[in-house]
Design a protein around this motif. Sequence first.
Motif, PDB file in Angstrom:
ATOM      1  N   VAL A   1      49.529  36.798  43.295  1.00 40.81           N
ATOM      2  CA  VAL A   1      48.857  37.781  42.432  1.00 40.81           C
ATOM      3  C   VAL A   1      48.964  39.184  43.017  1.00 40.81           C
ATOM      4  CG1 VAL A   1      46.601  38.516  41.559  1.00 40.81           C
ATOM      5  CG2 VAL A   1      47.279  36.108  41.410  1.00 40.81           C
TER       6      VAL A   1
ATOM      7  N   THR B   1      40.928  38.333  39.035  1.00 37.99           N
ATOM      8  CA  THR B   1      40.936  36.919  38.653  1.00 37.99           C
ATOM      9  C   THR B   1      42.323  36.563  38.078  1.00 37.99           C
ATOM     10  OG1 THR B   1      38.620  37.069  38.072  1.00 37.99           O
ATOM     11  CG2 THR B   1      39.796  35.139  37.294  1.00 37.99           C
ATOM     12  N   PRO B   2      43.047  35.567  38.668  1.00 36.69           N
ATOM     13  CA  PRO B   2      42.762  34.796  39.882  1.00 36.69           C
ATOM     14  C   PRO B   2      42.766  35.713  41.106  1.00 36.69           C
ATOM     15  CG  PRO B   2      44.502  33.773  38.574  1.00 36.69           C
ATOM     16  CD  PRO B   2      44.330  35.156  38.048  1.00 36.69           C
ATOM     17  N   GLY B   3      42.368  35.184  42.282  1.00 35.30           N
ATOM     18  CA  GLY B   3      42.287  35.977  43.493  1.00 35.30           C
ATOM     19  C   GLY B   3      43.620  36.550  43.926  1.00 35.30           C
TER      20      GLY B   3
ATOM     21  N   GLU C   1      46.114  34.181  45.558  1.00 33.28           N
ATOM     22  CA  GLU C   1      46.497  32.982  44.822  1.00 33.28           C
ATOM     23  C   GLU C   1      47.874  33.156  44.176  1.00 33.28           C
ATOM     24  OE1 GLU C   1      43.564  31.282  42.245  1.00 33.28           O
ATOM     25  OE2 GLU C   1      41.898  32.125  43.419  1.00 33.28           O
TER      26      GLU C   1
ATOM     27  N   VAL D   1      50.423  32.255  40.805  1.00 33.92           N
ATOM     28  CA  VAL D   1      50.401  31.957  39.379  1.00 33.92           C
ATOM     29  C   VAL D   1      51.812  31.596  38.943  1.00 33.92           C
ATOM     30  CG1 VAL D   1      48.412  33.397  38.836  1.00 33.92           C
ATOM     31  CG2 VAL D   1      50.687  34.417  38.824  1.00 33.92           C
TER      32      VAL D   1
ATOM     33  N   ALA E   1      51.401  33.837  33.006  1.00 36.90           N
ATOM     34  CA  ALA E   1      49.989  33.901  33.408  1.00 36.90           C
ATOM     35  C   ALA E   1      49.354  35.235  32.984  1.00 36.90           C
ATOM     36  CB  ALA E   1      49.866  33.715  34.917  1.00 36.90           C
TER      37      ALA E   1
ATOM     38  N   ILE F   1      46.470  38.018  34.519  1.00 33.60           N
ATOM     39  CA  ILE F   1      45.659  38.457  35.667  1.00 33.60           C
ATOM     40  C   ILE F   1      44.681  39.524  35.170  1.00 33.60           C
ATOM     41  CG2 ILE F   1      45.705  39.532  37.952  1.00 33.60           C
ATOM     42  CD1 ILE F   1      48.633  38.512  38.166  1.00 33.60           C
TER      43      ILE F   1
END
Length: 342
Positions: free
Chosen positions: A61, A79-81, A84, A86, A90, A92
């Motif tokens: 991310v 979000t996501p961290g 993390e 993806v 995705a 973010i």
Amino acid sequence: MKSGPYKRRERPSVFTERKREIALVVCTAVLLVTGLAGAAREVKVIVDDQVISVATTALKVGDILRQAGVELHEGDEVTPGVSERVYGSATITVTRAVPVTLAVDGREIKMVTTGPMVKHVLAQAGVLLRPDDKVSPGMEAGLTAGMQIKVIRVTSEVVTKQVRLAYRIEKRSDPSMDRGKTKVLRPGVEGVMEQKVLVTYEDGRPVKEKVLSSKVVRQPVSKLLAVGTRNPVRTLYTSRGAYRYRECYTMLATAYEPGPTSCGRYADGYTAIGMKAEPGVVAVDPRVIPLGTKLYVEGYGPAIAADVGAAIKGNRIDLLFETVEEALRYGKRWVKVYVLEP
């Protein structure tokens, strides 16, 4: 003919077959991931209300945000961290933190928060509210950069107060004192009322009071005041000298002489109080000017109220002259009559 020994082929065991299947699945997954990692795909980055689409092969991310040109600040929520990974198309989400100042319990706390409302700031700061506490702006208010949030602690208590009751002032006319002068005949005493009062405080400062009950424990005593009604002594300056007086009347003056022409056939040359009837004697209404009072009559001179007359009522005065001619010559006119001091 001699033949060699016969060797039989052994079939693979079930365990060996299972290992081959697992290896095949792992290889397939690696190939898929490698293929996905190598191929660019579209990722959506939402920063507050702005949507940024970015084509990327990155998985982490944090790397995708850098590629999208999104710079993170203190307190921002991702979000996501950030660390993390993806995969695929995705999304973010970045929620920007805003700086706010929270004033509570005598302290001023500067903080950054993603909110999104005032109530979230209080929760983040660990502020517990009592039932009557106030928050400005309200708990549901949305946050803005630089917002000032204030928590007002509201408390109350019932206290006993003593309230002073003012006394009345009673006035009594005193004709023996000059007008404008007073004398205290009885001092006033304040009363006392006891009250039960509900006092409301905001941050320790009293802001409202509500009287719950009250009772008078001491009645006030009125102040008694003597008020002068007598005119002060003044001085009249004339060609005949200076005269001290208190009262001055405007009267209709007529003239008479002591003989029968003016006083009738029973005239004996004496006044109603037994004085010799001569110039300087005047007739008055005793209800206005008491008999025996010394006077100064404008245009006539010093006189004494020593006689009465049937027609002399109210603000009228009859001036004594020696002869009928003088009386007739004087006639009738309005004059000022000064009541002299003894």
